[in-house]
Structures are given as structure tokens and as C-alpha cells.
Design an enzyme around this catalytic site. Structure first.
Site, PDB file in Angstrom:
ATOM      1  N   ARG A 266      85.177   8.255  22.001  1.00  0.00           N
ATOM      2  CA  ARG A 266      85.534   6.940  22.543  1.00  0.00           C
ATOM      3  C   ARG A 266      84.751   6.639  23.813  1.00  0.00           C
ATOM      4  NH1 ARG A 266      90.173   5.055  25.755  1.00  0.00           N
ATOM      5  NH2 ARG A 266      90.669   2.903  25.197  1.00  0.00           N
TER       6      ARG A 266
ATOM      7  N   HIS B 281      82.517   3.302  24.306  1.00  0.00           N
ATOM      8  CA  HIS B 281      82.789   2.366  25.391  1.00  0.00           C
ATOM      9  C   HIS B 281      81.615   2.271  26.360  1.00  0.00           C
ATOM     10  CE1 HIS B 281      87.425   1.716  25.230  1.00  0.00           C
ATOM     11  NE2 HIS B 281      86.897   1.785  24.013  1.00  0.00           N
TER      12      HIS B 281
ATOM     13  N   ASN C 160      89.706   0.636  29.773  1.00  0.00           N
ATOM     14  CA  ASN C 160      89.476   2.026  30.174  1.00  0.00           C
ATOM     15  C   ASN C 160      90.532   2.568  31.123  1.00  0.00           C
ATOM     16  OD1 ASN C 160      87.000   2.137  28.734  1.00  0.00           O
ATOM     17  ND2 ASN C 160      85.933   1.160  30.430  1.00  0.00           N
TER      18      ASN C 160
ATOM     19  N   HIS D 142      88.661   6.435  13.973  1.00  0.00           N
ATOM     20  CA  HIS D 142      90.101   6.481  14.210  1.00  0.00           C
ATOM     21  C   HIS D 142      90.809   7.443  13.258  1.00  0.00           C
ATOM     22  CE1 HIS D 142      90.344   2.383  16.518  1.00  0.00           C
ATOM     23  NE2 HIS D 142      89.755   3.344  17.208  1.00  0.00           N
TER      24      HIS D 142
END
Length: 328
Positions: A64, A68, A96, A195
Site C-alpha cells: 500500500r 500511495h 494516509n 486486497h
């Protein structure tokens, strides 16, 4: 267990100068550190494995972090910067804040690399390799990762707030954020498969359980058994907002294709995940990957490298930070 390896071509820019003359510029190189830091892969793999042995959630957290970072103005390690020297950290952006984790893992790997090969390996390359190893160590494919990224000298908290996809957004909005970075609708479905590991806080999906779209009722796409389980984990009270639920409750810590099977069964945790079933193209891809795990591994490797090449800095651009948290 032998790794499942998928090789890809280097990402290159082809410029037509004058016919028939063509200039090809490869941004990244699979062998970039072979001489300057020959133990790079071993040091990163050890750091990620150590982190996962203490916290299995860290595999999803590192993946992740990489996403990001890349989705906000390119893969330049900007997410790793703290507030300092005029920098407003992306860590404080809404997607975040109190959510992004794993920074200390990257710090530890960077410290070990600075001992082995000082001022050589960029933080953005460390993050790319760490996410790749997190996938592999969680049971996914081994993805060869081209290297040579340099670190950016700025961060954008506004960009993080605007550009990072939200689990509350409709599919069209999510797709637009991916395609604005050069990714395709297929990449949306494939990268959403990340995911298959990780957790989400209840506030990110609780509206689906009790008051979907202001209706006062649950999201009708949720299976009854899954809904009851989630209502137990995330009761309708503010105190449950930070409770955690697995994104894939079947094989929670294993990187596999069960995520897609969950969507077919109405067991997608986030609204943005289950939304993949509302479009003919994305739902057909979901069905395909639910049936063919090898195809998912293959395509995930391609999409991961494609994502890891968004807006990279190379050559004399940017810098090689000595600390991932601070500019040199």
C-alpha cells in the site's frame, strides 16, 4: 517452494526522430545495481522477511505504501518524507493519516543499505523492491523489478488528498484516477487484487452495513452471512470505527485470487471492491481471475511494474537520499 516468476520487458520510451531513425530510451534497468550494490536484493528481502515475521499485516502495508507513493505525482519516495525543510508530509493527508504504516521497515532497510553501499540506492527503489518482496513472501508471484529510480525533492499533501483513490468513490471516479496515471481498466481490476491481503478500519465500509446511501438499510449486494459477520465486527457505534476487518476473510494473509471469488459471492469488504461487479468489463475480469490464479499472478506482475514506472525520476533528476525521511 520455487517462486513463480514472470519476466517483463523494460519500460521504454520510443521516439521517432526522423524516418527511419528511432531512438529508444529505457528509463529503468533490471541490472541497475548489479555492480554498485550487489547485495541489494538480499538486504531488502531480509528486511521484509524480518518485518513479516513480527507482523503479517506488514505485507499489505508495504504494498500500500508503494501504491500511495506512486499514485501521487509518480514513484519518487515522496510519501516517505517527514515534515521538514518546507516539506508538508504526505503522511498527514487524509488517506494516509493514522493509516499508512511500514515506514520504520523502509528506514531499517535503508540504514543497512547505507552501511553496505552508501548513497547508492534510492528510497523509491527500496520501496519498489520491498513491495515486490512483500507480495512474494505472502505467497504471490516473484516479479522482476526494474530499478534506477531517484528520489524526489518535494511532497504534495494536496496531491495525496486528491489523487489517492477512496473506498467511497464510484467506479468511474476510481477508474479515472488510475487512467490519469497511464493505467488501464484492466490494471484497475488487477491491482485491486492486492486486497487479497490486509485489513481495513470499520469506518471505511460501515455505511454499507447499516445505512447504505442514506437508505437506513444495508448494501443489498452484501451476502447475508457476510453482512452478519461484519455487523458483529463493526457494531453500529462510533467506538467501533477503528476496529479492523480483513479485506479477504477467507485467506487473510495469503496473496492469492480468493479476493475475486469473494466479489462473486457478494463478500467484497470495501464498496470500491464490490463496485467491480457493476460493470460488464470489470466483472468479466473478476470472473476470469477467480477461475485462473496463474493468469492473475502473471497480470499482477505486469501491472505492478507498470505502476512502479509512473513518473519516475532518473539520470540526474532528483537525488539519492541518505535518510528516506529527509532531503539531503
Amino acid at each position: 517452494m520455487e517462486p513463480i516468476v514472470f519476466f517483463q520487458r523494460l519500460v521504454c520510451t520510443v521516439l521517432l526522430v526522423t524516418a527511419p531513425m528511432v531512438m529508444v530510451t529505457c528509463q529503468l534497468d533490471y541490472m541497475y545495481y548489479v555492480r554498485s550494490c550487489p547485495n541489494l536484493a538480499r538486504i531488502v528481502r531480509y528486511g521484509v522477511a524480518s518485518a513479516l515475521s513480527n507482523d503479517t499485516r506488514m505485507a499489505a502495508s508495504l504494498l500500500r505504501l508503494h501504491f500511495h507513493d506512486c499514485i501521487v505525482n509518480g514513484c519518487d519516495g515522496s510519501l516517505l518524507l517527514d515534515d521538514n525543510d518546507g516539506i508538508k508530509s504526505e503522511k498527514n493527508a487524509l488517506p494516509n493519516q493514522n493509516s499508512a504504516r511500514g515506514f520504520e521497515v523502509i528506514d531499517s532497510i535503508k540504514a543497512n543499505l547505507e552501511k553496505a553501499c552508501p548513497s547508492t540506492v534510492s528510497c523509491s527503489d527500496i520501496l519498489a523492491l520491498a513491495s515486490r518482496d512483500a507480495v512474494y513472501l505472502a505467497g504471490g508471484p516473484f516479479v522482476p523489478m526494474p530499478l534506477g529510480r531517484r528520489d524526489g525533492r518535494s511532497a504534495s499533501i494536496d496531491g495525496a488528498n486528491r489523487q489517492i483513490p477512496s473506498p467511497f468513490e464510484p467506479l468511474d471516479n476510481l477508474t479515472a484516477k488510475f487512467t490519469s496515471k497511464g493505467l488501464s481498466l484492466k490494471d484497475v481490476v488487477v491491482l485491486s487484487g492486492a486486497h487479497t491481503i490486509g485489513f481495513a478500519q470499520c469506518f471505511l465500509f460501515k455505511s454499507r452495513l447499516f445505512n447504505f446511501g442514506g437508505s437506513g438499510k444495508p448494501d443489498p449486494t452484501l451476502s447475508e452471512s457476510f453482512l452478519q459477520s461484519l455487523q458483529t465486527q463493526c457494531p453500529n457505534q462510533d467506538s467501533s470505527d477503528t476496529n479492523l476487518a480483513p479485506l479477504d476473510g477467507v485467506t487473510t494473509t495469503r496473496f492469492d485470487n480468493v479476493y475475486y471469488r469473494n466479489l462473486l459471492n457478494g463478500s467484497g469488504l470495501l464498496g470500491s471492491d464490490q463496485a467491480l461487479m457493476t460493470d460488464n468489463t470489470t466483472s468479466s475480469l473478476v470472473l476470469y481471475y477467480s477461475q485462473y490464479p496463474y493468469a492473475f499472478y502473471r497480470d499482477f506482475g505486469v501491472s505492478l511494474v507498470k505502476m512502479a514506472n509512473i513518473g519516475v525520476l532518473t539520470g540526474s533528476d532528483g537525488e539519492i537520499r541518505k535518510s528516506c525521511r529527509l532531503l539531503n
